[in-house]
Design a protein around this motif. Structure first.
Motif, short mmCIF file in Angstrom:
data_model
loop_
_atom_site.label_atom_id
_atom_site.label_comp_id
_atom_site.label_asym_id
_atom_site.label_seq_id
_atom_site.Cartn_x
_atom_site.Cartn_y
_atom_site.Cartn_z
N ASN A 143 -7.07 14.33 1.91
CA ASN A 143 -7.86 13.63 2.92
C ASN A 143 -7.55 14.33 4.23
N THR A 167 -1.97 9.54 -2.99
CA THR A 167 -2.93 8.42 -2.94
C THR A 167 -4.20 8.69 -3.76
N TYR A 168 -4.66 9.95 -3.77
CA TYR A 168 -5.93 10.26 -4.46
C TYR A 168 -5.69 10.97 -5.80
N SER A 191 -0.54 5.00 -4.80
CA SER A 191 -1.30 3.86 -4.29
C SER A 191 -2.19 3.28 -5.39
N SER A 204 -4.77 1.63 -4.26
CA SER A 204 -5.97 1.36 -3.46
C SER A 204 -7.22 2.07 -3.96
N LYS A 205 -7.10 3.36 -4.22
CA LYS A 205 -8.31 4.16 -4.43
C LYS A 205 -8.64 4.25 -5.92
N TYR A 225 -14.18 12.49 0.18
CA TYR A 225 -14.52 12.89 1.54
C TYR A 225 -15.11 14.29 1.55
N GLY A 272 0.85 -1.19 0.00
CA GLY A 272 0.00 0.00 0.00
C GLY A 272 0.88 1.24 0.00
N GLY A 273 0.21 2.39 -0.20
CA GLY A 273 0.96 3.65 -0.06
C GLY A 273 1.47 3.76 1.38
N MET A 274 0.73 3.18 2.29
CA MET A 274 1.04 3.32 3.72
C MET A 274 2.46 2.88 4.05
N TYR A 319 -4.29 13.74 7.64
CA TYR A 319 -4.59 12.30 7.61
C TYR A 319 -3.92 11.70 8.85
N HIS A 368 -0.48 9.95 9.01
CA HIS A 368 0.75 10.73 8.80
C HIS A 368 1.35 11.11 10.16
N ASP A 379 2.20 12.65 -0.89
CA ASP A 379 1.27 11.52 -0.80
C ASP A 379 0.18 11.70 -1.84
C1 LIG Z 1 -4.01 10.28 2.49
C2 LIG Z 1 -3.81 8.81 2.50
N1 LIG Z 1 -2.58 8.32 2.35
C3 LIG Z 1 -2.32 7.01 2.35
C4 LIG Z 1 -3.34 6.09 2.54
C5 LIG Z 1 -3.00 4.64 2.57
O1 LIG Z 1 -3.44 4.02 1.44
P1 LIG Z 1 -3.00 2.54 1.01
O2 LIG Z 1 -4.25 1.74 0.99
O3 LIG Z 1 -2.38 2.73 -0.34
O4 LIG Z 1 -2.01 2.06 2.02
C6 LIG Z 1 -4.66 6.54 2.70
C7 LIG Z 1 -5.76 5.59 2.93
O5 LIG Z 1 -6.87 5.92 3.22
C8 LIG Z 1 -4.90 7.93 2.68
O6 LIG Z 1 -6.13 8.42 2.82
#
Ligand SMILES: Cc1ncc(COP(=O)(O)O)c(C=O)c1O
Length: 393
Positions: A176, A206-207, A235, A237-238, A324, A101-103, A127, A130, A204
């Motif tokens: 976010n 991610t979005y 990421s 993910s989204k 959001y 994940g990005g996380m 977020y 972070h 970051d």
């Molecule tokens: C701003 C932000 N960064 C990183 C992440 C982590 O995403 P990932 O699912 O890629 O780990 C999220 C997940 O909600 C997020 O909102």
């Protein structure tokens, strides 16, 4: 001896975010509709499922560790995406690592760059992970408030937060928890500050693909003059609705990425190989399904804003990205003590999951964050319940 006193300082000063806690409270209550955690409702597309199933059946390597920085084909596809979308001439072999994940990419960046005594600037509301990651690295988060009227980035607030101990700034954009898409001019001013003071920028993204009204988000990852200070985190993910697969990627110049890879190795070895295969199929397969998802999210954004606008006591700033919106219920004096009590009462009394705005920093207090990742029926049901609850107060 009592457990608490035997734990590391690191773990004692962090907590599980409210985004994960609220669904756990709701699971005990039952019957709740969720506007909580940021999970797009879409299931993994058929062509992605097929690619993973085929690989697991036919390729003995598919269920084994990949190379530590990720599958070469996926690193090449990720580098190509950075080149095409951000003009970042990424070297797939030397500058791109596939992460859990990005996380995990963010964590690798944080643990590589930040240590005790270092400050990291965080635009606020933030977020929560972070901040938890900064604390995990034993650094100090320093908040730079967004402009309250429209959640825009305030370069003056960033400038005011800089001290000789500032090591990095973290930029979540589109943002976010507010759904804000920031002006390129403000982002450029922040980049200038970073360059002038030698501050790392953890970008970051991610979005990055999720913006509305035909307005793409400007990414600091596209600025050539910032590259020596940049860690880009991306990421699957989204934008590809792969939240459960846990796959993302990071970009940094080779010497910095090599250091981050030491953390990646110690923490994860590699991202799960089946998830990397899913990510590769998402990147290189048909894109129409993802274009349709983004369009669907835009419809949901329009729906939730319409529903909130129709509630007489519910302020909000229309989000232009991510999924959001920060809603600000105008409740009778003393009705709730704070946003946490509000979110818990909404779970218990209205059976709607929201995230307390205070969990995103002082500027989020008085708000609840609503996700419009769920489908239209869920959004409508949750809004019916919210409207009835606020009216009855
Ligand atoms: C701003 C932000 N960064 C990183 C992440 C982590 O995403 P990932 O699912 O890629 O780990 C999220 C997940 O909600 C997020 O909102």
């Amino acid at each position: 001896m009592e457990l608490e006193s035997r734990l590391s300082r690191r773990v004692r000063q962090i907590k599980i975010s409210a985004t994960k806690e609220m669904p756990m409270i709701a699971a005990r209550v039952g019957g709740c509709v969720s506007l909580g955690q940021g999970i797009p409702s879409f299931k993994t597309p058929e062509h992605v499922v097929d690619a993973v199933a085929r690989a697991l059946r036919d390729d003995p390597a598919a269920g084994k560790y990949s190379l530590q920085p990720g599958m070469p084909a996926l690193r090449r596809a990720a580098a190509e995406l950075l080149r095409a979308e951000k003009g970042l001439p990424a070297d797939a072999e030397r500058e791109v690592a596939i992460t859990v994940g990005g996380m995990e990419g963010l964590l690798c960046a944080m643990l590589t760059l930040v240590g005790p005594g270092d400050e990291v600037i965080v635009p606020e509301p933030f977020y929560p992970s972070h901040v938890e990651q900064i604390l995990m690295a034993e650094g100090t988060p320093v908040f730079a408030p967004l402009r309250r009227e429209d959640w825009s980035l305030d370069p003056d607030a960033v400038a005011a937060a800089i001290t000789p101990r500032t090591k990095a700034i973290i930029i979540s954009h589109p943002h976010n928890p507010t759904g804000a898409v920031w002006a390129k001019a403000d982002l450029l001013k922040v980049a200038e500050l970073a360059i002038r003071h030698g501050i790392f920028v953890i970008c970051d993204d991610t979005y990055d693909a999720l913006t509305y009204d035909n307005e793409p988000a400007f990414s600091l990852a596209s600025l050539p003059e910032l590259r020596h200070l940049l860690v880009g985190v991306f990421s699957f993910s989204k934008r590809f609705a792969l939240t459960g697969w846990r796959v993302g990627f990071a970009w940094a110049q080779e010497p910095l990425l090599n250091q981050m890879l030491k953390i990646h190795d110690a923490a994860a070895i590699c991202a799960p190989t089946p998830a990397q295969i899913a990510a590769l199929a998402s990147l290189t397969g048909p894109q129409d399904v993802f274009v349709a998802m983004r369009a669907e999210l835009e419809k949901r954004r329009n729906l939730i804003c319409e529903r909130l606008s129709a509630m007489p006591r519910m302020g909000h700033v229309r989000p232009r990205g991510a999924f959001y919106v920060m809603a600000r219920p105008d409740l009778p004096q003393g009705a709730v003590a704070d946003s946490r009590e509000l979110a818990i009462r909404l779970i218990r009394e209205a059976h709607v999951i929201t995230i307390p705005g205070g969990a995103f920093g002082p500027g989020g207090e008085g708000h609840v964050r609503l996700s419009f990742g769920g489908d239209e029926a869920e959004i409508n049901e949750a809004c019916d319940r919210l409207a009835a609850w606020t009216k009855a107060l």
